[in-house]
Design a protein around this motif. Structure first.
Motif, PDB file in Angstrom:
ATOM      1  N   ASP A 212       0.480  -1.394   0.154  1.00 55.56           N
ATOM      2  CA  ASP A 212       0.070  -0.003   0.162  1.00 55.56           C
ATOM      3  C   ASP A 212       0.721   1.649   0.003  1.00 55.56           C
ATOM      4  OD1 ASP A 212      -2.468  -1.441  -0.105  1.00 55.56           O
ATOM      5  OD2 ASP A 212      -2.909  -1.343   1.810  1.00 55.56           O
ATOM      6  N   LEU A 213       1.837   1.321   0.001  1.00 52.53           N
ATOM      7  CA  LEU A 213       3.416   1.865   0.002  1.00 52.53           C
ATOM      8  C   LEU A 213       3.982   1.513  -0.761  1.00 52.53           C
ATOM      9  CD1 LEU A 213       3.148   3.442   3.598  1.00 52.53           C
ATOM     10  CD2 LEU A 213       2.097   4.975   1.875  1.00 52.53           C
ATOM     11  N   ASP A 214       4.861   2.707  -1.047  1.00 53.94           N
ATOM     12  CA  ASP A 214       5.933   2.672  -2.254  1.00 53.94           C
ATOM     13  C   ASP A 214       7.263   3.654  -1.276  1.00 53.94           C
ATOM     14  OD1 ASP A 214       4.738   1.266  -4.107  1.00 53.94           O
ATOM     15  OD2 ASP A 214       4.203   2.618  -4.783  1.00 53.94           O
ATOM     16  N   GLY A 215       8.412   2.863  -1.794  1.00 54.86           N
ATOM     17  CA  GLY A 215       9.672   3.581  -0.945  1.00 54.86           C
ATOM     18  C   GLY A 215      10.192   3.414   0.605  1.00 54.86           C
ATOM     19  N   ASP A 216      10.402   4.500   0.442  1.00 56.64           N
ATOM     20  CA  ASP A 216      10.269   5.027   2.068  1.00 56.64           C
ATOM     21  C   ASP A 216       9.010   4.810   3.229  1.00 56.64           C
ATOM     22  OD1 ASP A 216      12.518   6.193   1.746  1.00 56.64           O
ATOM     23  OD2 ASP A 216      12.273   8.200   1.491  1.00 56.64           O
ATOM     24  N   GLY A 217       8.036   5.074   2.683  1.00 57.20           N
ATOM     25  CA  GLY A 217       6.388   4.497   3.528  1.00 57.20           C
ATOM     26  C   GLY A 217       6.924   2.954   3.539  1.00 57.20           C
ATOM     27  N   LEU A 218       7.218   2.382   3.509  1.00 58.48           N
ATOM     28  CA  LEU A 218       7.406   0.125   3.088  1.00 58.48           C
ATOM     29  C   LEU A 218       8.611   0.553   4.949  1.00 58.48           C
ATOM     30  CD1 LEU A 218       8.378  -1.242  -0.231  1.00 58.48           C
ATOM     31  CD2 LEU A 218       6.242  -1.586   1.787  1.00 58.48           C
ATOM     32  N   LEU A 219       9.332   1.381   4.923  1.00 64.33           N
ATOM     33  CA  LEU A 219       9.954   0.991   6.005  1.00 64.33           C
ATOM     34  C   LEU A 219       8.887   1.944   7.555  1.00 64.33           C
ATOM     35  CD1 LEU A 219      13.497   1.863   4.452  1.00 64.33           C
ATOM     36  CD2 LEU A 219      13.124  -0.276   5.047  1.00 64.33           C
ATOM     37  N   GLN A 220       8.373   2.194   7.067  1.00 66.31           N
ATOM     38  CA  GLN A 220       7.314   2.468   8.115  1.00 66.31           C
ATOM     39  C   GLN A 220       6.299   1.664   8.489  1.00 66.31           C
ATOM     40  OE1 GLN A 220       8.228   5.440  10.096  1.00 66.31           O
ATOM     41  NE2 GLN A 220       9.574   6.232   8.302  1.00 66.31           N
ATOM     42  N   ASP A 221       5.946   0.999   8.677  1.00 67.67           N
ATOM     43  CA  ASP A 221       5.104  -0.515   8.225  1.00 67.67           C
ATOM     44  C   ASP A 221       6.113  -1.301   9.878  1.00 67.67           C
ATOM     45  OD1 ASP A 221       3.406  -2.559   6.794  1.00 67.67           O
ATOM     46  OD2 ASP A 221       5.215  -3.775   7.588  1.00 67.67           O
ATOM     47  N   PRO A 222       5.017  -1.219  10.319  1.00 75.69           N
ATOM     48  CA  PRO A 222       5.568  -2.422  11.651  1.00 75.69           C
ATOM     49  C   PRO A 222       6.196  -2.707  11.446  1.00 75.69           C
ATOM     50  CG  PRO A 222       3.353  -0.900  11.545  1.00 75.69           C
ATOM     51  CD  PRO A 222       3.736  -0.858  10.863  1.00 75.69           C
ATOM     52  N   TRP A 223       5.424  -4.130  10.060  1.00 75.67           N
ATOM     53  CA  TRP A 223       6.127  -5.600   9.812  1.00 75.67           C
ATOM     54  C   TRP A 223       7.679  -5.385  10.206  1.00 75.67           C
ATOM     55  CZ3 TRP A 223       2.352  -9.141   7.104  1.00 75.67           C
ATOM     56  CH2 TRP A 223       1.078  -9.394   7.372  1.00 75.67           C
ATOM     57  N   LEU A 224       8.202  -4.469   8.804  1.00 67.84           N
ATOM     58  CA  LEU A 224       9.560  -4.189   8.870  1.00 67.84           C
ATOM     59  C   LEU A 224      10.223  -3.572   9.756  1.00 67.84           C
ATOM     60  CD1 LEU A 224       8.680  -3.328   4.816  1.00 67.84           C
ATOM     61  CD2 LEU A 224       9.579  -5.568   5.516  1.00 67.84           C
ATOM     62  N   ILE A 225       9.633  -2.249  10.317  1.00 67.74           N
ATOM     63  CA  ILE A 225       9.897  -2.376  11.988  1.00 67.74           C
ATOM     64  C   ILE A 225      11.037  -2.713  12.654  1.00 67.74           C
ATOM     65  CG2 ILE A 225      10.164  -1.008  13.587  1.00 67.74           C
ATOM     66  CD1 ILE A 225       8.031   1.644  12.237  1.00 67.74           C
ATOM     67  N   HIS A 226       9.947  -4.504  12.661  1.00 65.35           N
ATOM     68  CA  HIS A 226      10.015  -5.288  13.932  1.00 65.35           C
ATOM     69  C   HIS A 226      11.218  -5.551  13.170  1.00 65.35           C
ATOM     70  CE1 HIS A 226       9.752  -8.542  16.789  1.00 65.35           C
ATOM     71  NE2 HIS A 226       9.786  -9.288  15.775  1.00 65.35           N
ATOM     72  N   ALA A 227      10.932  -6.371  11.640  1.00 65.99           N
ATOM     73  CA  ALA A 227      11.902  -7.546  11.346  1.00 65.99           C
ATOM     74  C   ALA A 227      13.850  -6.383  11.630  1.00 65.99           C
ATOM     75  CB  ALA A 227      12.370  -7.386  10.030  1.00 65.99           C
ATOM     76  N   ALA A 228      13.353  -5.041  11.034  1.00 60.47           N
ATOM     77  CA  ALA A 228      14.741  -4.824  11.611  1.00 60.47           C
ATOM     78  C   ALA A 228      15.162  -4.375  12.301  1.00 60.47           C
ATOM     79  CB  ALA A 228      14.944  -2.801  10.884  1.00 60.47           C
ATOM     80  N   HIS A 229      14.921  -4.671  14.172  1.00 61.61           N
ATOM     81  CA  HIS A 229      15.323  -4.142  15.368  1.00 61.61           C
ATOM     82  C   HIS A 229      15.321  -5.501  15.625  1.00 61.61           C
ATOM     83  CE1 HIS A 229      13.954   0.116  13.781  1.00 61.61           C
ATOM     84  NE2 HIS A 229      15.329   0.635  14.392  1.00 61.61           N
ATOM     85  N   HIS A 230      14.582  -6.374  15.640  1.00 63.39           N
ATOM     86  CA  HIS A 230      14.651  -7.587  16.068  1.00 63.39           C
ATOM     87  C   HIS A 230      15.079  -9.161  15.329  1.00 63.39           C
ATOM     88  CE1 HIS A 230      12.180  -4.474  18.187  1.00 63.39           C
ATOM     89  NE2 HIS A 230      12.351  -4.912  19.270  1.00 63.39           N
ATOM     90  N   ALA A 231      15.365 -10.008  16.078  1.00 64.51           N
ATOM     91  CA  ALA A 231      15.235 -11.301  15.538  1.00 64.51           C
ATOM     92  C   ALA A 231      14.612 -12.379  16.191  1.00 64.51           C
ATOM     93  CB  ALA A 231      17.026 -11.811  16.055  1.00 64.51           C
ATOM     94  N   ALA A 232      14.260 -12.162  16.784  1.00 64.99           N
ATOM     95  CA  ALA A 232      12.823 -13.439  17.814  1.00 64.99           C
ATOM     96  C   ALA A 232      11.620 -13.040  16.383  1.00 64.99           C
ATOM     97  CB  ALA A 232      13.135 -13.189  18.714  1.00 64.99           C
ATOM     98  N   PRO A 233      11.120 -14.252  16.254  1.00 70.90           N
ATOM     99  CA  PRO A 233      10.099 -14.384  15.109  1.00 70.90           C
ATOM    100  C   PRO A 233       8.429 -13.945  16.473  1.00 70.90           C
ATOM    101  CG  PRO A 233      10.671 -16.549  15.108  1.00 70.90           C
ATOM    102  CD  PRO A 233      11.623 -15.905  15.763  1.00 70.90           C
ATOM    103  N   VAL A 234       7.927 -13.443  15.813  1.00 71.36           N
ATOM    104  CA  VAL A 234       6.381 -12.772  16.706  1.00 71.36           C
ATOM    105  C   VAL A 234       5.257 -13.227  16.332  1.00 71.36           C
ATOM    106  CG1 VAL A 234       6.672 -10.271  15.988  1.00 71.36           C
ATOM    107  CG2 VAL A 234       5.792 -11.023  18.279  1.00 71.36           C
ATOM    108  N   VAL A 235       3.873 -13.751  16.513  1.00 70.31           N
ATOM    109  CA  VAL A 235       2.542 -13.424  15.937  1.00 70.31           C
ATOM    110  C   VAL A 235       2.132 -11.908  15.555  1.00 70.31           C
ATOM    111  CG1 VAL A 235       0.472 -14.029  16.147  1.00 70.31           C
ATOM    112  CG2 VAL A 235       1.914 -15.614  17.238  1.00 70.31           C
TER     113      VAL A 235
END
Length: 217
Positions: free
Chosen positions: A70-93
């Motif tokens: 739903d967002l392109d470019g920089d907007g993707l990096l504001q996605d909560p799923w990608l924010i979690h992936a960038a800062h955490h290693a543990a899987p989460v529901v």
């Protein structure tokens, strides 16, 4: 609880590294989620320069109709799923993930349209920092599918699959970059010396050439 479950998942994950192209890697992703026991998946590989997304690529193992972030470019990096992936290693529901205070949710809408009613987020990293990371989102049309007693073993296999996919994408990006840049092995060696902060004299001594030759190259 099936005998050999972890071995079968690992065997599929190991084959990803030798996939000759994206289509072959995608087929192994589809095979992998079947062995895991999930219903669908998407994998996002992100390479960023500072706060900007230099490259974001997706691999799908779900219904593609209507799939588009739903967002392109920089907007993707504001996605909560990608924010979690960038800062955490543990899987989460995904249902248990705190929502971002601001910014859009680029992946939730497309995932829901693709049948993700329950989602497990599995980050993958390589190298220091947060410049390169991946996210394997595993989906199911069944609510709370990833929230039972089988999750611990499932997570082990999911992390192996996510790591191999991320390593495969990073290797492909490196090959593509080198092909476009047309750098020779000697030029790469010179750049590696420079990256380590060595001056012309030190590099010349290491390569057994003159400092003037290093400056020229």
């Amino acid at each position: 609880s099936q005998a050999g479950y972890t071995d079968r998942v690992s065997a599929t994950a190991e084959r990803i590294g030798t996939a000759p192209d994206a289509a072959a890697a995608q087929r192994l992703l589809i095979e992998g989620i079947g062995v895991l026991g999930a219903h669908s998946a998407l994998f996002a590989s992100v390479v960023r320069d500072g706060r900007d997304a230099a490259a974001c690529r997706f691999m799908l193992a779900c219904e593609p109709d209507g799939w588009r972030p739903d967002l392109d470019g920089d907007g993707l990096l504001q996605d909560p799923w990608l924010i979690h992936a960038a800062h955490h290693a543990a899987p989460v529901v995904a249902r248990l993930l705190p929502q971002a205070e601001r910014g859009g949710h680029a992946l939730l809408g497309p995932a829901q349209r693709a049948g993700f009613r329950s989602t497990l987020l599995v980050p993958a990293h390589c190298g220091p920092g947060q410049a390169r990371f991946g996210l394997l989102a595993l989906g199911s049309p069944l609510a709370a599918f990833f929230e039972d007693e089988g999750l611990p073993r499932f997570r082990i296999g999911a992390r192996a699959l996510a790591t191999e996919l991320h390593d495969w994408w990073q290797a492909r990006l490196r090959r593509d970059l080198l092909a476009r840049a047309r750098l020779t092995p000697a030029e790469l060696a010179l750049l590696q010396h420079e990256q380590h902060g060595r001056n012309s004299k030190l590099i010349a001594r290491a390569l057994d050439v003159t400092p003037r030759a290093i400056d020229s190259r």
